[in-house]
Motif scaffolding. Structure first.
Motif, short mmCIF file in Angstrom:
data_model
loop_
_atom_site.label_atom_id
_atom_site.label_comp_id
_atom_site.label_asym_id
_atom_site.label_seq_id
_atom_site.Cartn_x
_atom_site.Cartn_y
_atom_site.Cartn_z
N MET A 157 -10.91 6.46 5.30
CA MET A 157 -9.98 6.48 4.17
C MET A 157 -8.54 6.61 4.64
N ILE A 158 -7.65 5.95 3.95
CA ILE A 158 -6.22 6.01 4.25
C ILE A 158 -5.56 6.95 3.26
N ARG A 159 -5.00 8.05 3.78
CA ARG A 159 -4.38 9.06 2.91
C ARG A 159 -2.96 8.63 2.55
N CYS A 160 -2.70 8.55 1.24
CA CYS A 160 -1.46 7.97 0.74
C CYS A 160 -0.61 8.99 -0.02
N LEU A 161 0.70 8.83 0.11
CA LEU A 161 1.66 9.64 -0.61
C LEU A 161 2.60 8.71 -1.38
N ALA A 162 2.78 8.97 -2.68
CA ALA A 162 3.69 8.18 -3.51
C ALA A 162 5.00 8.94 -3.68
N VAL A 163 6.11 8.28 -3.37
CA VAL A 163 7.42 8.94 -3.42
C VAL A 163 8.39 8.09 -4.23
N ASP A 164 8.87 8.65 -5.33
CA ASP A 164 9.83 7.96 -6.19
C ASP A 164 10.53 9.01 -7.05
N ASP A 165 11.84 8.84 -7.28
CA ASP A 165 12.54 9.84 -8.07
C ASP A 165 12.22 9.73 -9.56
N GLN A 166 11.49 8.70 -9.95
CA GLN A 166 11.03 8.56 -11.33
C GLN A 166 9.53 8.88 -11.38
N SER A 167 9.17 9.88 -12.15
CA SER A 167 7.77 10.32 -12.17
C SER A 167 6.83 9.25 -12.71
N TYR A 168 7.32 8.42 -13.65
CA TYR A 168 6.44 7.37 -14.19
C TYR A 168 6.10 6.35 -13.11
N ALA A 169 7.04 6.15 -12.17
CA ALA A 169 6.79 5.19 -11.08
C ALA A 169 5.72 5.72 -10.13
N THR A 170 5.73 7.02 -9.84
CA THR A 170 4.68 7.58 -8.98
C THR A 170 3.33 7.50 -9.68
N LYS A 171 3.32 7.62 -11.00
CA LYS A 171 2.05 7.52 -11.74
C LYS A 171 1.45 6.13 -11.61
N ILE A 172 2.30 5.11 -11.67
CA ILE A 172 1.82 3.74 -11.52
C ILE A 172 1.21 3.55 -10.13
N ILE A 173 1.89 4.05 -9.11
CA ILE A 173 1.36 3.95 -7.75
C ILE A 173 0.04 4.70 -7.62
N MET A 174 -0.03 5.89 -8.18
CA MET A 174 -1.27 6.67 -8.11
C MET A 174 -2.41 5.96 -8.82
N ASP A 175 -2.12 5.32 -9.94
CA ASP A 175 -3.15 4.56 -10.66
C ASP A 175 -3.64 3.39 -9.80
N HIS A 176 -2.72 2.71 -9.12
CA HIS A 176 -3.11 1.60 -8.25
C HIS A 176 -3.96 2.11 -7.08
N LYS A 196 9.39 -3.87 -8.09
CA LYS A 196 8.97 -3.36 -9.39
C LYS A 196 9.31 -4.38 -10.49
N PRO A 197 8.49 -4.44 -11.53
CA PRO A 197 7.20 -3.76 -11.70
C PRO A 197 6.16 -4.35 -10.76
N ILE A 198 5.31 -3.50 -10.21
CA ILE A 198 4.38 -3.90 -9.15
C ILE A 198 3.03 -4.29 -9.75
N PRO A 199 2.68 -5.58 -9.74
CA PRO A 199 1.35 -5.98 -10.22
C PRO A 199 0.28 -5.50 -9.24
N PHE A 200 -0.88 -5.18 -9.76
CA PHE A 200 -1.94 -4.64 -8.90
C PHE A 200 -2.34 -5.62 -7.81
N GLU A 201 -2.37 -6.90 -8.11
CA GLU A 201 -2.77 -7.90 -7.11
C GLU A 201 -1.84 -7.85 -5.90
N ARG A 202 -0.54 -7.72 -6.16
CA ARG A 202 0.43 -7.66 -5.06
C ARG A 202 0.30 -6.33 -4.31
#
Length: 243
Positions: free
Chosen positions: A1-20, A99-105
């Motif tokens: 497994m690859i351990r990932c960290l999402a970093v963005d000053d906008q919390s909604y943006a980190t949520k999108i990354i976490m969902d992906h 952004k906005p980042i489509p899941f396929e990309r």
């Protein structure tokens, strides 16, 4: 497994990354933060493999973050501003997501990171990929796979481009990506010119596969590749007689 960290000053943006991240089987969410300094401290602890990093943040920009983390993890940049792409690639990032980042990309970038991280792990276990010189005058070369006794023939005509990643080269053909434990300079001296031409410190392309040149960007298939400033003039001189 690859351990990932999402970093963005906008919390909604980190949520999108976490969902992906949650949708990709080989990725594991190790956390998220809106504070780049906190993220840097986490990376320096050594338990993060991959960071999805916004470029424009207060206190510490994404580019500054890259310079300070000194290769402790792989980084995929995320931003709404395409003009930062070239500087990002010059800092040896894995990929650059707009952004906005489509899941396929997002998934495409994640697979690219997986190749690099697995290759680094293979090197650590002395099970690396390497290549052997091939008869370039005959239009092909051999590359060594992750099996010590297995060599893959690659026809030059099948190569779209090569991307240098420190001690590795990612060789992209029409249907696969091959990680090779060599430097881009090695291939630059061995591949025939033309059709192969270096357009960036991290990229060699096949001129035969270019479908469009727009400003300082080359388009090969659906891939966009930056042209480095020091290579731009000579590259334009090469292609202009063909226009």
């Amino acid at each position: 497994m690859i351990r990932c960290l999402a970093v963005d000053d906008q919390s909604y943006a980190t949520k999108i990354i976490m969902d992906h991240i949650a949708k990709v089987p080989f990725l594991e969410a190790a956390g998220h933060t809106t504070n780049a300094i906190e993220a840097l401290s986490r990376v320096q602890q050594g338990d993060i493999d991959l960071v999805f990093l916004d470029i424009q943040m207060p206190d510490l920009t994404g580019i500054q973050f890259l310079k300070l983390c000194t290769g402790k993890c792989k980084v995929i940049l995320t931003t709404a501003y395409p003009e930062y792409a070239l500087e990002g690639f010059e800092q040896d990032v894995v990929d650059y997501l707009l952004k906005p980042i489509p899941f396929e990309r997002f998934l495409k970038a994640a697979h690219k990171a997986q190749f690099l991280i697995n290759a680094a792990k293979a090197k650590g276990s002395d099970n690396t990929m390497s290549s052997i010189p091939g008869p370039t005058q005959q239009g092909y070369c051999f590359v060594k796979s992750d099996s010590k006794s297995k060599f893959i023939r690659i026809d030059h005509n099948d190569i779209l481009y090569l991307e240098g990643m420190r001690n590795y080269v990612s060789l992209m053909t029409h249907d696969r990506r091959i990680m090779i434990y060599r430097t881009l300079r090695d291939f630059e001296s061995e591949l025939p010119q033309p059709p192969f031409y270096r357009i960036h410190r991290s990229y060699i392309i096949s001129l035969d596969k270019v479908r469009l040149v727009n400003g300082n960007t080359v388009y090969i298939g659906d891939q966009t590749i930056p042209i480095g400033e020091t290579y731009l003039t000579s590259f334009l001189n090469i292609i202009q007689p063909k226009l």
